[in-house]
Design an enzyme around this catalytic site. Structure first.
Site, mmCIF file in Angstrom:
data_model
loop_
_atom_site.group_PDB
_atom_site.id
_atom_site.type_symbol
_atom_site.label_atom_id
_atom_site.label_comp_id
_atom_site.label_asym_id
_atom_site.label_seq_id
_atom_site.Cartn_x
_atom_site.Cartn_y
_atom_site.Cartn_z
ATOM 1 N N SER A 80 -6.006 50.298 20.282
ATOM 2 C CA SER A 80 -5.311 50.906 21.424
ATOM 3 C C SER A 80 -6.121 50.876 22.707
ATOM 4 C CB SER A 80 -4.931 52.356 21.097
ATOM 5 O OG SER A 80 -6.084 53.127 20.788
ATOM 6 N N ASP B 105 -5.724 61.533 27.191
ATOM 7 C CA ASP B 105 -4.972 62.289 26.191
ATOM 8 C C ASP B 105 -5.836 62.827 25.056
ATOM 9 O OD1 ASP B 105 -5.597 59.997 24.828
ATOM 10 O OD2 ASP B 105 -3.543 59.279 24.585
ATOM 11 N N HIS C 135 -7.936 58.539 24.526
ATOM 12 C CA HIS C 135 -8.021 57.372 25.394
ATOM 13 C C HIS C 135 -8.467 57.757 26.798
ATOM 14 C CE1 HIS C 135 -4.910 56.582 22.260
ATOM 15 N NE2 HIS C 135 -5.653 55.502 22.106
#
Length: 386
Positions: free
Chosen positions: A43, A349, A352
């Site tokens: 991610s 968040d 990240h």
């Protein structure tokens, strides 16, 4: 001036000098002129893969740059986006996203939750992806073969214009940012001794992927190590009354960071060995860990707030509502919304980084200051001299 301040200033000066010296050293050498980027990862560099497969990432993701969710686990651009900008290339379309994608200048095989080696545990329950690194390289192989077939058929010029030129695969830059999820999965199901013993296999599988791509014609590799996992705010959500020594002086989980450091040590050693095994490859090892940890330790100096503050999501009093999610507690709806000013946050968040932090990291590493050998990214095609 205190000793800590002197050391800090000296470090900043040395990093600035190293970057400047590196750029000056290579200024007389023509840049690589990469025609494309092929990215592999999780991610931290996924530009839409996991969204294409399992459903779109919700608002307010993407709010700071794209003004809408754009398949990225951030409020805006990721490090891979800044790499593309720096090299004068468009943002990468995900290989798994068939809608509106253009692969003329590369493709992104990364997906959120991906690991280097396949996981035996339930990937969906634990937030992991089925697209481990070996699957990503298999996707690349398929992409390369299919591209060549379509390009030489030349039945539809419009489609061909969205494809890379077959001869350019060997001139492209191959980037990697993966390994964090292997360690976090290990933290859940393995003892520290078991996880440390598993690192060698994880690193060897990483090397197998690079070797496979080399056999397919890849030559220039830009390889990120893993970041300071123990400094992610989400790592400390449920920690109460930690024992002395559990956290370092910056509030990071010491054991998790130590495991990341060990992974990075073994990865760097394996990259050095790959330079001997793959004689025509240019392999650049990039110390993302040190760059990110430096930012976290000195957040206020660089204009950021407390690195443990999270911009998006609601986390307090044992209540966690993740970014973009809603829940009902005591007949009251709680929304994990945005802070409204992500430019001053490092963490978007809890897991990240914000676009602002990604931009800072990009500016810090792309000049070669944190690379081994110390080459700027636009000279990453130059082979390391043994």
């Amino acid at each position: 001036m205190g000793i800590a301040r002197v050391v800090f200033v000296a470090l900043v000066f040395s990093l600035a000098w190293a970057g400047g010296a590196g750029e000056t050293l290579f200024r007389a050498t023509p840049p690589c002129d990469f025609p494309a980027i092929y990215n592999f990862g999780d991610s931290n560099s996924d530009t839409g893969g996991i969204s294409a497969v399992f459903g779109p990432i919700p608002p307010p993701y993407g709010e700071s740059f794209f003004r809408r969710p754009a398949g990225r686990a951030s409020d805006g651009r990721l490090l891979i986006d800044f790499i593309a900008e720096h090299l004068g290339l468009p943002y990468l379309s995900s290989y798994l996203d068939s809608i509106g994608s253009n692969y003329r200048h590369g493709a992104n095989f990364a997906t959120g939750g991906s690991t280097i080696r396949r996981q035996n545990e339930s990937i969906f329950e634990n937030g992991l992806s089925p697209f481990s690194l070996d699957i990503q390289t298999a996707h690349f192989n398929q992409f390369k073969e299919r591209t060549s077939e379509l390009y030489h058929q030349d039945k539809n010029p419009f489609d061909v214009n969205k494809l890379p030129r077959p001869r350019e695969f060997s001139r492209a830059l191959y980037t990697f940012d993966i390994g964090q999820n292997d360690l976090t999965a290990g933290f859940r199901k393995l003892s520290a001794v078991q996880l440390e013993a598993a690192i060698l296999d994880i690193v060897n599988q990483f090397a197998m992927a690079i070797t496979h791509l080399y056999q397919l014609g890849a030559r220039a590799f830009w390889i990120h190590n893993t970041g300071p996992i123990g400094c992610l705010p989400a790592a400390a959500f449920y920690i109460q009354n930690p024992k002395p020594g559990f956290l370092d002086k910056y509030g990071c989980i010491r054991d998790q960071n130590n495991m990341a450091v060990e992974f990075n040590r073994q990865l760097k050693t394996r990259v050095e060995k790959l330079r001997q095994e793959l004689p025509r490859a240019a392999l650049i090892y990039v110390d993302i860990y040190t760059a990110k940890y430096h930012l976290i330790r000195n957040a206020k100096y660089y204009g950021f707030m407390d690195p443990w503050k999270i911009c998006c999501g609601h986390h307090e009093k044992n209540i966690s509502v993740w970014c973009g999610q809603r829940t009902i507690i005591n007949d009251t709806e709680i929304f994990g919304g945005s802070c409204g000013s992500p430019t001053t946050y490092i963490s978007w968040d809890g897991v990240h980084y914000t676009q602002a932090a990604n931009h800072w990291i990009a500016n810090t590493i792309l000049n070669g200051s944190f690379s081994d050998p110390p080459k700027p990214i636009d000279h990453a095609c130059l082979k390391h001299k043994m």
